[in-house]
Design an enzyme around this catalytic site. Sequence first.
Site, PDB file in Angstrom:
ATOM      1  N   SER B 129     -81.389  22.906  74.907  1.00  0.00           N
ATOM      2  CA  SER B 129     -80.163  22.936  74.109  1.00  0.00           C
ATOM      3  C   SER B 129     -79.064  22.209  74.865  1.00  0.00           C
ATOM      4  O   SER B 129     -79.004  22.274  76.085  1.00  0.00           O
ATOM      5  CB  SER B 129     -79.754  24.380  73.816  1.00  0.00           C
ATOM      6  OG  SER B 129     -79.642  25.114  75.013  1.00  0.00           O
ATOM      7  N   ALA B 130     -78.241  21.506  74.100  1.00  0.00           N
ATOM      8  CA  ALA B 130     -77.165  20.731  74.724  1.00  0.00           C
ATOM      9  C   ALA B 130     -75.872  20.950  73.954  1.00  0.00           C
ATOM     10  O   ALA B 130     -75.784  21.862  73.129  1.00  0.00           O
ATOM     11  CB  ALA B 130     -77.560  19.261  74.747  1.00  0.00           C
ATOM     12  N   SER B 131     -74.887  20.127  74.185  1.00  0.00           N
ATOM     13  CA  SER B 131     -73.569  20.374  73.615  1.00  0.00           C
ATOM     14  C   SER B 131     -73.505  20.122  72.113  1.00  0.00           C
ATOM     15  O   SER B 131     -72.758  20.778  71.396  1.00  0.00           O
ATOM     16  CB  SER B 131     -72.541  19.492  74.311  1.00  0.00           C
ATOM     17  OG  SER B 131     -72.965  18.150  74.258  1.00  0.00           O
ATOM     18  N   LYS B 149     -85.107  17.439  66.938  1.00  0.00           N
ATOM     19  CA  LYS B 149     -83.749  17.557  67.493  1.00  0.00           C
ATOM     20  C   LYS B 149     -82.791  17.848  66.326  1.00  0.00           C
ATOM     21  O   LYS B 149     -82.764  17.086  65.350  1.00  0.00           O
ATOM     22  CB  LYS B 149     -83.376  16.256  68.185  1.00  0.00           C
ATOM     23  CG  LYS B 149     -82.039  16.282  68.887  1.00  0.00           C
ATOM     24  CD  LYS B 149     -81.856  15.003  69.698  1.00  0.00           C
ATOM     25  CE  LYS B 149     -80.481  14.939  70.334  1.00  0.00           C
ATOM     26  NZ  LYS B 149     -80.299  13.707  71.102  1.00  0.00           N
ATOM     27  N   ASP B 282     -78.168   8.423  80.078  1.00  0.00           N
ATOM     28  CA  ASP B 282     -78.175   9.826  80.481  1.00  0.00           C
ATOM     29  C   ASP B 282     -79.519  10.230  81.104  1.00  0.00           C
ATOM     30  O   ASP B 282     -80.213  11.109  80.592  1.00  0.00           O
ATOM     31  CB  ASP B 282     -77.890  10.688  79.231  1.00  0.00           C
ATOM     32  CG  ASP B 282     -77.476  12.103  79.605  1.00  0.00           C
ATOM     33  OD1 ASP B 282     -77.114  12.329  80.772  1.00  0.00           O
ATOM     34  OD2 ASP B 282     -77.531  12.979  78.727  1.00  0.00           O
TER      35      ASP B 282
END
Lengths: 360, 423
Positions: B129-131, B149, B282
Amino acid sequence: MQAEGYADAPLVWSREALLESGGYAEPLVANGVRCHGGFDADGRYRSPRTLHRGPAISAWQARLAREGTPLLDLDRRLMPPQYPNVAQAKLLLAHGVRDPVVRALTIISIVEGFGAIIRDVGVPDLRALLVEPVEGTALAHLAEGLFEAHARDESGWRDEGGHKQMWEAARDLAFERPKLPGDVLMRMMGRGGRGERGERLLPELDATAERLIVMMSRVLVVEIFAEGTFQWGIELLSDPELSAEPERAGALVRYVRADESPHVEYLRTALSELRGRTLRTVDGRTLPGRTAVDRVLHAMLRSLVRSRPEEQREDVRANLAEDMKVAANPAALLEAFDALDSVWTPPARTGFEPEPAATG
Amino acid sequence: MNRAARLRRTLRVARAAASLWCLYKLPAAWRRLRGLPERKGRELDPTHERAAKVVLACALDLRGVIIKTCQAVATRSDQFPPAFVDRLKQLHDAVPPKPFPVIREVVERELGKPLGAVFARFEETPLASASLAQVHGARLHDGREVAVKVQYPDIEEIVRTDIRNVRRACRVYERFDPQPLELLPLLDELVSHTALELDFQREADSADRVRRLFAGNPRVVVPEIHREFSTRRVLVMERVGGMKITDKAALVAAGLDPVDVVQDLMDVWVRMILAEGFFQADPHPGNLFVTPEGKLVLLDFGLSKELPEGFGLGLFELMFSMMTLNEAAMLRAFQELGFETKTGDSSTFLLIARRMMERSESGRFEGEFTEEMTGELFEAIRENPVVRVPTDFVLVGRAFGLLSGIAHTLGSRANVLQAMRGG
């Protein structure tokens, strides 16, 4: 080489001495960039870091001769012709197609700069690696100034440019700071990556020792083959019909060629010293130096003779059709370009063919 | 998002901003009143540490753009104190996930079908999980394993609200601070990056482009995108198994040499950045896997960046001059890359170049573009605040920093010179 006549010079030198240049009456400034080397009072170009390096190499070569070990050399006929050759490059430039030549000159400058990587080649404990003594040889000075001098010559050092910057200056003088094609780095790195990793050439030896021999052999081959590139560069950049600054641009390439001479000589000397000695293998046996060096040189030359012309051709032809769009009649130009292609038949032998295995 | 939620977010940002103000300005005012000298440099470290905690708490509470802002701050070691950079770094891979029903609703709305109509199986626990999004494992009806995603609901509106709030806070800060950090350009940069990351169709295009770039390299894998099941907010891609790139024990157990893994990694990024001028910006460990056969798996192309024409060659020159200890060439490269001084005086670059040279006096860089090296560069820039660093350089520098971090974890070195030569 300017060191001739110094056969009686000492055999042991300090790192500082091998890096010493001596004074110049006038420094070399190439297209506004201060570069290494300079001119004596008579206006003759003097290569950098050769005040003692030249005499030292002469002395090591004289010692080899006294010991009866031949100084190895490469058959120049193994050197593939430059692509595009001088006539082809001139044809392109005459028709306003500059990108292939500018790209080639830029790649040459970068490849020259990468010569600096030699300073990072690890030198193993030669006393442990070699059965015979190494004191007073070029081998004993690889990590003590020779590699560092070579690296500084190629990529520059501190506030002085090296061969990389000299080739760039020659290009920019001749073609008035041309716009660089955007694919230079892609061409240089190759399109498919490194591919699968290759087999070791000298599995009998410790990896550091193998890397040292492979790297020295590779650089020697590149340095000797570069003679064709220098000649190509001098002829092209000195042509007053094509070059905006024929004298200065051509002279810069001549200076680079002069600077490369000590590189060829110390590498020939060190590899010859290895050939005349015996190497200890990882399993406690021995391997004649000649077997090791010749195996590497043979494999390298055989591969280069096969792949180098193709690589050069691929570099140029990948974008040739696109590059030629600026010409009035690209199809006719391409035909004329191909008609000027060099014919080259390399010799069947490399001169370093392996002898029957001889580990002791 | 309703008005109350927007108000709550605004107040939470205002509270954090007020806390920061008090942390820095009240002690300064108190010292002025007592005639004490202003605190500078390392004297401010404890304050920076406390301030970083305040910001981190706000980010974990509000998520969205606040987390993105903090992630951006964590990449700007040229501008922000180490306490902020170190503390906020954790937001790169420690964001709590959203509950599954929320995710299910997004997927069904985007695909216009019930989950079961598209997937034979859908894992409720996310893989990551990310922002802005989280990733779930799933299986298509034809048996293919996929990773899905999913963008968080309302994230675009949350982003707009947060950007407005952060921008207001920045303006207030710049009005009252006599020597403010340049936060608004950073925010503008963030806005443009976030917009890119919110468009999954663009991410699919970026993945395809990188896959084409490495089509001839059997050691690089970019998962295929299943475009028929993908939308602007849902991305369905081939699920490729593998070991986490920083799991050295697993790599060694699989018979792989971490040295080769690190060199492959560096080759891939050097090729993308210098040769192609387009790169995945990234490369943190969560986005990189290694298959048991030693193939490098590249994930997450949300933040992929097209570099300006000539940037690759300029960067090549800068890196090359650093690694070959050529101070004069480094100066030229700084200028060609678009580094600027407010006064137009290039002596600052000379200072930075000399500092880099001093750094390498004893031990050569030996082709290694290390964390220390990028750290030294950014520290030199931070200590010479007249320098303006091109945004693209910051992104690239951050990418190399992340790669060096992975190399460090694997106990290996990333030889950039070798990668630049094409191996």
